[in-house]
Motif scaffolding. Structure first.
Motif, PDB file in Angstrom:
ATOM      1  N   GLY A  59       0.833  -1.192   0.000  1.00  0.00           N
ATOM      2  CA  GLY A  59       0.000   0.000   0.000  1.00  0.00           C
ATOM      3  C   GLY A  59       0.869   1.243   0.000  1.00  0.00           C
ATOM      4  O   GLY A  59       2.082   1.191  -0.257  1.00  0.00           O
ATOM      5  N   THR A  60       0.241   2.361   0.294  1.00  0.00           N
ATOM      6  CA  THR A  60       0.951   3.633   0.291  1.00  0.00           C
ATOM      7  C   THR A  60       0.869   4.268   1.673  1.00  0.00           C
ATOM      8  O   THR A  60      -0.207   4.343   2.253  1.00  0.00           O
ATOM      9  CB  THR A  60       0.318   4.589  -0.737  1.00  0.00           C
ATOM     10  OG1 THR A  60       0.337   3.948  -1.999  1.00  0.00           O
ATOM     11  CG2 THR A  60       1.087   5.901  -0.802  1.00  0.00           C
ATOM     12  N   VAL A  61       2.020   4.711   2.145  1.00  0.00           N
ATOM     13  CA  VAL A  61       2.074   5.332   3.458  1.00  0.00           C
ATOM     14  C   VAL A  61       2.625   6.743   3.292  1.00  0.00           C
ATOM     15  O   VAL A  61       3.628   6.941   2.606  1.00  0.00           O
ATOM     16  CB  VAL A  61       2.993   4.533   4.413  1.00  0.00           C
ATOM     17  CG1 VAL A  61       3.037   5.195   5.791  1.00  0.00           C
ATOM     18  CG2 VAL A  61       2.540   3.089   4.520  1.00  0.00           C
ATOM     19  N   GLU A  62       1.947   7.681   3.934  1.00  0.00           N
ATOM     20  CA  GLU A  62       2.415   9.055   3.852  1.00  0.00           C
ATOM     21  C   GLU A  62       3.315   9.361   5.034  1.00  0.00           C
ATOM     22  O   GLU A  62       2.952   9.072   6.179  1.00  0.00           O
ATOM     23  CB  GLU A  62       1.173   9.952   3.897  1.00  0.00           C
ATOM     24  CG  GLU A  62       1.428  11.389   3.589  1.00  0.00           C
ATOM     25  CD  GLU A  62       0.131  12.175   3.800  1.00  0.00           C
ATOM     26  OE1 GLU A  62      -0.840  11.936   3.048  1.00  0.00           O
ATOM     27  OE2 GLU A  62       0.087  12.973   4.753  1.00  0.00           O
ATOM     28  N   LYS A  63       4.484   9.907   4.719  1.00  0.00           N
ATOM     29  CA  LYS A  63       5.397  10.264   5.817  1.00  0.00           C
ATOM     30  C   LYS A  63       5.769  11.728   5.676  1.00  0.00           C
ATOM     31  O   LYS A  63       6.147  12.170   4.595  1.00  0.00           O
ATOM     32  CB  LYS A  63       6.643   9.364   5.739  1.00  0.00           C
ATOM     33  CG  LYS A  63       7.727   9.674   6.757  1.00  0.00           C
ATOM     34  CD  LYS A  63       7.338   9.244   8.161  1.00  0.00           C
ATOM     35  CE  LYS A  63       8.264   9.849   9.214  1.00  0.00           C
ATOM     36  NZ  LYS A  63       7.527  10.532  10.297  1.00  0.00           N
ATOM     37  N   GLU A  64       5.632  12.445   6.768  1.00  0.00           N
ATOM     38  CA  GLU A  64       5.966  13.866   6.727  1.00  0.00           C
ATOM     39  C   GLU A  64       7.204  14.090   7.578  1.00  0.00           C
ATOM     40  O   GLU A  64       7.277  13.651   8.729  1.00  0.00           O
ATOM     41  CB  GLU A  64       4.789  14.680   7.285  1.00  0.00           C
ATOM     42  CG  GLU A  64       4.845  16.143   6.915  1.00  0.00           C
ATOM     43  CD  GLU A  64       3.627  16.909   7.448  1.00  0.00           C
ATOM     44  OE1 GLU A  64       2.496  16.408   7.286  1.00  0.00           O
ATOM     45  OE2 GLU A  64       3.826  17.972   8.040  1.00  0.00           O
TER      46      GLU A  64
ATOM     47  N   GLY B 159       7.895  19.049   7.544  1.00  0.00           N
ATOM     48  CA  GLY B 159       6.948  19.700   6.648  1.00  0.00           C
ATOM     49  C   GLY B 159       6.951  19.163   5.225  1.00  0.00           C
ATOM     50  O   GLY B 159       6.119  19.541   4.410  1.00  0.00           O
ATOM     51  N   GLN B 160       7.895  18.288   4.911  1.00  0.00           N
ATOM     52  CA  GLN B 160       7.936  17.671   3.584  1.00  0.00           C
ATOM     53  C   GLN B 160       7.185  16.352   3.616  1.00  0.00           C
ATOM     54  O   GLN B 160       7.441  15.509   4.471  1.00  0.00           O
ATOM     55  CB  GLN B 160       9.391  17.371   3.174  1.00  0.00           C
ATOM     56  CG  GLN B 160      10.287  18.586   3.092  1.00  0.00           C
ATOM     57  CD  GLN B 160      10.007  19.411   1.845  1.00  0.00           C
ATOM     58  OE1 GLN B 160       9.111  19.092   1.061  1.00  0.00           O
ATOM     59  NE2 GLN B 160      10.749  20.504   1.681  1.00  0.00           N
ATOM     60  N   LYS B 161       6.300  16.180   2.659  1.00  0.00           N
ATOM     61  CA  LYS B 161       5.559  14.926   2.606  1.00  0.00           C
ATOM     62  C   LYS B 161       6.139  13.996   1.555  1.00  0.00           C
ATOM     63  O   LYS B 161       6.411  14.419   0.427  1.00  0.00           O
ATOM     64  CB  LYS B 161       4.106  15.211   2.239  1.00  0.00           C
ATOM     65  CG  LYS B 161       3.226  15.484   3.437  1.00  0.00           C
ATOM     66  CD  LYS B 161       1.773  15.591   2.999  1.00  0.00           C
ATOM     67  CE  LYS B 161       0.953  16.275   4.106  1.00  0.00           C
ATOM     68  NZ  LYS B 161      -0.388  16.622   3.657  1.00  0.00           N
ATOM     69  N   ALA B 162       6.278  12.743   1.938  1.00  0.00           N
ATOM     70  CA  ALA B 162       6.671  11.729   0.966  1.00  0.00           C
ATOM     71  C   ALA B 162       5.656  10.595   1.024  1.00  0.00           C
ATOM     72  O   ALA B 162       5.093  10.307   2.073  1.00  0.00           O
ATOM     73  CB  ALA B 162       8.066  11.197   1.283  1.00  0.00           C
ATOM     74  N   GLN B 163       5.429  10.009  -0.132  1.00  0.00           N
ATOM     75  CA  GLN B 163       4.613   8.791  -0.161  1.00  0.00           C
ATOM     76  C   GLN B 163       5.577   7.626  -0.303  1.00  0.00           C
ATOM     77  O   GLN B 163       6.447   7.634  -1.167  1.00  0.00           O
ATOM     78  CB  GLN B 163       3.687   8.791  -1.390  1.00  0.00           C
ATOM     79  CG  GLN B 163       2.820  10.024  -1.537  1.00  0.00           C
ATOM     80  CD  GLN B 163       1.671  10.056  -0.557  1.00  0.00           C
ATOM     81  OE1 GLN B 163       1.191   8.998  -0.141  1.00  0.00           O
ATOM     82  NE2 GLN B 163       1.243  11.240  -0.153  1.00  0.00           N
ATOM     83  N   VAL B 164       5.400   6.641   0.543  1.00  0.00           N
ATOM     84  CA  VAL B 164       6.197   5.422   0.400  1.00  0.00           C
ATOM     85  C   VAL B 164       5.250   4.328  -0.097  1.00  0.00           C
ATOM     86  O   VAL B 164       4.254   4.012   0.561  1.00  0.00           O
ATOM     87  CB  VAL B 164       6.851   5.008   1.730  1.00  0.00           C
ATOM     88  CG1 VAL B 164       7.687   3.745   1.552  1.00  0.00           C
ATOM     89  CG2 VAL B 164       7.698   6.145   2.270  1.00  0.00           C
TER      90      VAL B 164
END
Lengths: 676, 676
Positions: A473-478, A481-486
């Motif tokens: 799946g996709t996990v959002e990590k901030e 203040g920068q957001k990344a999708q893993v």
């Protein structure tokens, strides 16, 4: 305890699971279990024991309405206390104003709303949300002015409120209500139920405590402890943290609070150290061995871990660690099942692992998962995640049929169907799953766990994302203040290929902590970490650096069939082996292998062949192996004869994943198989 | 059924056992058990649960005396019925006029007087007889004018008499009283107690029966059936035979009598065919499988066999044969133990032989001996005597410590002491014998059986003496007015040498029927039969002819160590062997072999060495064998690991007779041992 290692679960709103092993299970819960459960809550399932849950809330609500209409003339009713009301002969839609069902029937709603909440985060469904809102209205209408909300006492007489903490379940119902309310608030932003839970919590906080004049009791069935911590974490109100602490610290102190309720049983009276069943035999910090009712135990330990984390109480943390180690290294089945006996649904003693009189309740393994996640939050050591993964893929999932329509309470490791019918000592073991239960704890517990599996798979702190389970799946990590999708893809538990791809407009500096499963040992490969810093710590591979759009990690865990043996102190498994592959435990079923499984002999060094199949509706790997079977000895006119040299015949055996057993009718099943 | 083959037990007054295996056991009963039992009947044993038995008889007697003094103004008291009176906190010598103890407490006296009677035949003891006479006076003083004699109801209220046949034990107490009374009459010629039993029987016969207006009930706990046959055989009164027949034939008929008592439990209500526990689920002739409470079952079957013999009822006889075969070929432990579960102290199902959760009550094996002797009386087939001998030397005798001072109810075949303490599913299994029981059935039952062993060893008809067990001693046989003494010496069960010498002033023409034990097969020798006719039939060697003073038969039965295995349908014994020698089953104990018995491996073709020893106070043969033990697998930080090739080490094992286990403190024990 090192708080720099702390992490917390990632909000399900920042996780979208979309493939692999767990998504189909979540879909099963969404499409089958949640709607079915709503029907049972309303007593509309002809073949299931009625719940009476919504009926009870409605009755309590009507009584409140009358009260409001009566206004100031109203006096609290003092109905005759009727104790534990026996289920009537299935009235289905009782139209009288009585309470029906078990004392803990309110919790049926709370477990349902919690599963609904999680499901909505993964699959928005306005119609379901509308039903849920309507149910919440009914539930909230039952709440008394003072915040109290347990229909058993509201209907039967408030004068008996909190007089049997030991065996009635008001604080248990409160705990579930709170868990459901927090989840629903987090999923939808709607706070009606959350506010109801807070009002109930406020009332409880005003009633219980060490202060003079307050009740010195604590829950008979634990769960309020961890629920209060959730409530604290979502509201920030210190009162709730304090109340959780109180419940943990007060438990098992002398003089025993439960003695004062006057409901001590004859059996309890005889023991100096009593209330083991409730984990209230000793102050919690003096408890070194998991004892008593297994579900209550792991619920308590989960709450203790929560409190330890919040308060930084090292002695409490060490107690959790001691109890964790006791369970997982001395009292746990190879499937992650816990609770060796149905007498009290309880632990027995170290290295006592009966496979056929076992209890291993689905809810106990679920509670072990709760406990594991909470230990992980404090200490990212893969030993916790290994057990969590093991329990999930075996002792938890075995509780639900592959079609999501029937359920096990008890998860045996050895079944002879005739014994389930005709040996009273094994009648708690069912050879096939049941539709639903009057005391419905396991099915809704499965529903809420599976729907929220993402929050067990991933935790985070400011700059680190921990991957405990490779749930696709996709996990959002901030970070800063920068957001990344893993984006994670995973072939687990069937193949060991995992990828993690980063999607991010701007580079993000962070650490991804990858659990290296215990079952692969050091036999894994990692690609794509060039330029990043890698280090192993406590079973996690920490990959740190700057991550850019498209950065791709490839992991390959070796998945070999493993033939397992037990420690020799486990006398029940002597001379036997169990088969595992990755986290999946296998078993032999009569459906594949015919009757007489005790006669089968497996050579521990035999070569197993893998067979990928969808035949049971889900992709699974079955295993085949050339083995032997002993020609049956038939004694003429008796049971015993002088020994004769056994004759072995070749036999191909087929092992299937343990969690998939009992989906093809009644038959023998064995996890532990005699070795040649 | 062929009545020409019928035989009957020989009066104990014509048997003097004087050596070999059984005499020391009888002496133990005489010197230890009977005096101890008398003390417990009078609540004078500090460490034993008080019986209250004589107290209750005295209270009832005082009430009768008052009644007589009141004369015609007397009205039957209608005391409040108090149900099953809980034992008070050990008042020891209650001086109030309440009934104490269990509903069946009266039978404590009856079992004691029966053992006393048998003992007096073998060892006259005027002092003991005087005590017995005094006790009989107390008991008889409690009898009501109408003959009724059960202190529970006399004290608590006669209005409730015979209202709970299902679970209270009036007819059980009557049965034991009658057995004791007949035995005491036969031993001493004194008929006071016999007359009391007859008056009680007369009352019961007037109360129960098929005739209009009579109660259609029957005993919840059987024994009255066989007791009434004994009473008939000593008095010749047909009424008693008829009553026994009635109880047998009425049992289990529709509509269920027990339903009418209104004490149906919820569980019972749910089953269409109910009352299996009481063997009252079907009319007896329709019962094909031994079910329910094992002691009750074999007591009933014994009574059925008695009635079949008296009435020549072939259908009843065939039913007995069917039930005998079911028990002994499908539901009997290798020790002659019966009753696989403590839930209801009951049978489970065919080929289900759990060794550790077992019940195998001492009394059930004793009842099996009763049943065997009764089948032998109708049909001299050695299959009955083989089981009788097996049960006596193993599952019966294991019930008593070697010093006669402590007792087992439950006779397990596999014991791990920790489980007895900490697994609630095995807490009925005790690792060491208990001093005495509040519900004292097994110890006095052992006492009466062992004291009367002669009547199981020998039966006769006009011209034939059957030797079922080779119990050393002298038996008087009268043929056509000629008396002969047959003097038996026997090395059994330790060596196979037996002699029978005839002492007779004049020659006697008779047949001696010698059982050839199943355990020796055809491996036996006979000397001294020259000139006599020999023929084998159903396991008995019939030696016929004219016997003169000094005629001597010498028998030698081969006694080899035998390694036994179970039918493969007994899944609990798969891969295991049990060791026997003659009728004696052996076991491994921790005291000889250390801990970890499940790790031991015996080669089934290994050579066993015999070791005759008196170390446990009695002569016994122990067995030694070179075996292996698996080096314990110790898993680090857990319970399971990948399989590793086991390492076996040589180990000499020492087996002791099963009946002698648990005389050296608490420890592991195994009858079924893993084979290599």
């Amino acid at each position: 305890m090192d708080s720099t290692k702390f992490s917390k679960p990632i909000s399900l709103k920042r996780i979208q699971l979309d493939g692999g092993f767990w998504k189909p299970e979540m879909e099963l819960v969404r499409k089958e279990v949640i709607p079915y459960q709503w029907e049972t809550l309303n007593d509309r399932v002809p073949e299931a024991a009625p719940s009476y849950c919504m009926h009870n809330f409605k009755v309590a609500g009507r009584m409140n309405k009358e009260k409001r209409e009566l206004g100031s003339r109203y006096q609290e009713p003092t109905y005759t206390f009727r104790g534990f009301e026996a289920l009537p002969d299935d009235p289905r839609h009782p139209d009288d104003d009585k309470f029906y069902g078990c004392v803990f029937q309110d919790s049926d709603f709370s477990k349902w709303i919690e599963a609904v909440a999680y499901s909505l985060t993964q699959h928005p469904d306005p119609e379901l949300e509308k039903i849920a809102d309507g149910a919440i209205d009914i539930v909230c209408a039952a709440q008394l002015e003072n915040g109290y909300l347990d229909t058993y006492y509201i209907i039967n007489g408030m004068d008996k409120m909190f007089t049997n903490l030991k065996d009635h379940h008001e604080l248990y119902c409160f705990g579930h209500l709170t868990e459901g309310a927090v989840a629903y608030y987090q999923a939808t932003g709607k706070d009606k139920l959350l506010k109801a839970a807070m009002r109930f919590a406020d009332f409880i906080a005003s009633y219980f405590g060490t202060e003079e004049g307050k009740c010195k009791g604590y829950p008979g069935h634990e769960i309020a402890e961890m629920a209060l911590v959730r409530l604290y974490e979502v509201t920030g109100d210190e009162k709730y943290k304090k109340l959780a602490e109180y419940f943990v610290n007060q438990r098992g102190t002398q003089p025993y609070y439960f003695d004062s309720e006057g409901k001590v049983t004859e059996k309890e009276k005889k023991t100096k150290i009593r209330y083991q069943y409730y984990q209230a035999h000793l102050p919690v910090r003096e408890q070194k061995t998991a004892m008593g009712h297994a579900v209550r135990a792991v619920y308590l330990y989960s709450g203790m871990a929560d409190v330890a984390r919040l308060t930084g109480d090292d002695s409490l943390y060490q107690t959790c660690e001691t109890l964790w180690n006791n369970i997982t290294t001395k009292q746990m089945y190879v499937t992650g099942g816990i609770g060796q006996t149905h007498h009290g649904e309880a632990f027995t003693f170290d290295y006592d692992m009966p496979n056929d009189t076992i209890y291993a309740e689905t809810c106990a393994s679920i509670g072990l998962v709760f406990f594991a996640r909470r230990m992980l939050e404090m200490n990212p050591d893969s030993k916790y995640a290994d057990v969590m993964e093991l329990a999930l893929h075996n002792g938890v999932l075995s509780g639900m049929a592959l079609d999501g329509k029937s359920f096990f309470y008890v998860n045996p490791l050895s079944v002879n169907p005739r014994s389930c019918h005709d040996d009273p000592g094994k009648q708690h073991v069912k050879p096939v799953r049941q539709k639903w239960f009057g005391c419905a704890c396991c099915p809704p517990n499965l529903a809420r766990l599976i729907s929220s599996i993402g929050s067990y798979a991933y935790t985070e702190n400011e700059d680190t994302l921990w991957v405990h389970l490779y749930a696709g799946g996709t996990v959002e990590k901030e970070v800063n203040g920068q957001k990344a999708q893993v984006v994670i893809t995973s072939g687990l538990p069937w193949d060991g290929d995992v990828t993690l791809k980063v999607e991010s407009e701007q580079p993000v500096t962070m650490t991804v902590a990858l659990r290296i499963p215990g079952w692969c040992g050091e036999d894994f490969e990692l690609e794509g970490a060039v330029g990043k810093e890698c280090r192993m710590e406590n079973g996690y591979l920490y990959v740190s650096g700057e991550w850019k759009e498209g950065d791709l990690l490839k992991l390959r865990f070796a998945m070999k069939v493993k033939v397992m043996q037990a420690d020799s102190r486990v006398r029940q498994d002597e001379g036997k082996v169990a088969i595992m592959r990755g986290p999946v435990v296998y078993c032999l079923e009569e459906a594949d292998n015919g009757q007489g499984l005790p006669l089968v002999r497996v050579k521990p060094d035999a070569v197993f062949t893998e067979e990928k199949t969808d035949e049971l509706g889900f992709t699974m790997i079955m295993l085949r192996v050339d083995a032997k079977t002993k020609k049956p000895v038939t004694v003429e006119n008796g049971l015993y004869q002088t020994w004769q040299k056994p004759v072995y015949e070749g036999k191909e055996l087929r092992f299937i994943p343990y969690y998939a057993w009992a989906n093809r009718g009644e038959g023998e099943m064995e996890v532990w198989v005699n070795q040649l």
